[in-house]
Design a protein around this motif. Structure first.
Motif, PDB file in Angstrom:
ATOM      1  N   ILE A  56      -7.449  28.726  31.636  1.00  0.00           N
ATOM      2  CA  ILE A  56      -6.551  29.052  32.741  1.00  0.00           C
ATOM      3  C   ILE A  56      -6.865  28.208  33.977  1.00  0.00           C
TER       4      ILE A  56
ATOM      5  N   LEU B 115       0.348  25.704  35.088  1.00  0.00           N
ATOM      6  CA  LEU B 115       0.419  26.970  35.810  1.00  0.00           C
ATOM      7  C   LEU B 115       0.197  26.739  37.299  1.00  0.00           C
TER       8      LEU B 115
ATOM      9  N   GLN C  95       0.122  31.883  39.525  1.00  0.00           N
ATOM     10  CA  GLN C  95       0.137  32.306  38.127  1.00  0.00           C
ATOM     11  C   GLN C  95      -1.284  32.417  37.575  1.00  0.00           C
ATOM     12  N   LYS C  96      -2.135  31.462  37.928  1.00  0.00           N
ATOM     13  CA  LYS C  96      -3.530  31.496  37.483  1.00  0.00           C
ATOM     14  C   LYS C  96      -4.226  32.743  38.010  1.00  0.00           C
TER      15      LYS C  96
ATOM     16  N   THR D 169      -2.909  35.577  38.975  1.00  0.00           N
ATOM     17  CA  THR D 169      -2.355  36.764  38.321  1.00  0.00           C
ATOM     18  C   THR D 169      -2.978  36.967  36.952  1.00  0.00           C
ATOM     19  N   LEU D 170      -3.055  35.901  36.159  1.00  0.00           N
ATOM     20  CA  LEU D 170      -3.661  36.000  34.827  1.00  0.00           C
ATOM     21  C   LEU D 170      -5.135  36.370  34.914  1.00  0.00           C
TER      22      LEU D 170
ATOM     23  N   LYS E 135      -5.271  40.153  35.819  1.00  0.00           N
ATOM     24  CA  LYS E 135      -4.735  41.105  34.838  1.00  0.00           C
ATOM     25  C   LYS E 135      -5.442  41.060  33.493  1.00  0.00           C
ATOM     26  N   LEU E 136      -6.054  39.921  33.164  1.00  0.00           N
ATOM     27  CA  LEU E 136      -6.703  39.772  31.861  1.00  0.00           C
ATOM     28  C   LEU E 136      -8.217  39.630  31.985  1.00  0.00           C
TER      29      LEU E 136
ATOM     30  N   LEU F  90      -9.317  32.037  28.316  1.00  0.00           N
ATOM     31  CA  LEU F  90      -8.726  33.219  27.692  1.00  0.00           C
ATOM     32  C   LEU F  90      -8.847  33.098  26.189  1.00  0.00           C
TER      33      LEU F  90
END
Length: 68
Positions: free
Chosen positions: A40, A46, A50-51, A53-54, A57-58, A68
């Motif tokens: 990521i 991205l 966006q990075k 957020t990922l 959330k993950l 990831l």
């Protein structure tokens, strides 16, 4: 923002390994486990938002290096 699947796939790494655990006769002979990795933090497709957020959330699925 739409992300092109081909671009996304170009940044992913696919690795095949032998699956562990019980199975049929070929379980210890054939690489039947597929692992997909996506860096990521190093992604160029991205956006920064966006990075982030990922990464938020993950959290439980991402390594310390942002993979990831």
């Amino acid at each position: 923002m739409d992300i092109d699947f081909e671009d996304l796939l170009s940044e992913a790494m696919l690795k095949f390994t032998r699956s562990s655990g019980n199975g049929g006769q070929n379980v210890n002979k054939v690489s039947s486990k597929a692992e997909l990795y996506f860096d990521i933090k190093a992604s160029i497709i991205l956006s920064g938002e966006q990075k982030e957020t990922l990464l938020q959330k993950l959290t439980n699925q991402i390594s310390d290096k942002g993979v990831l």
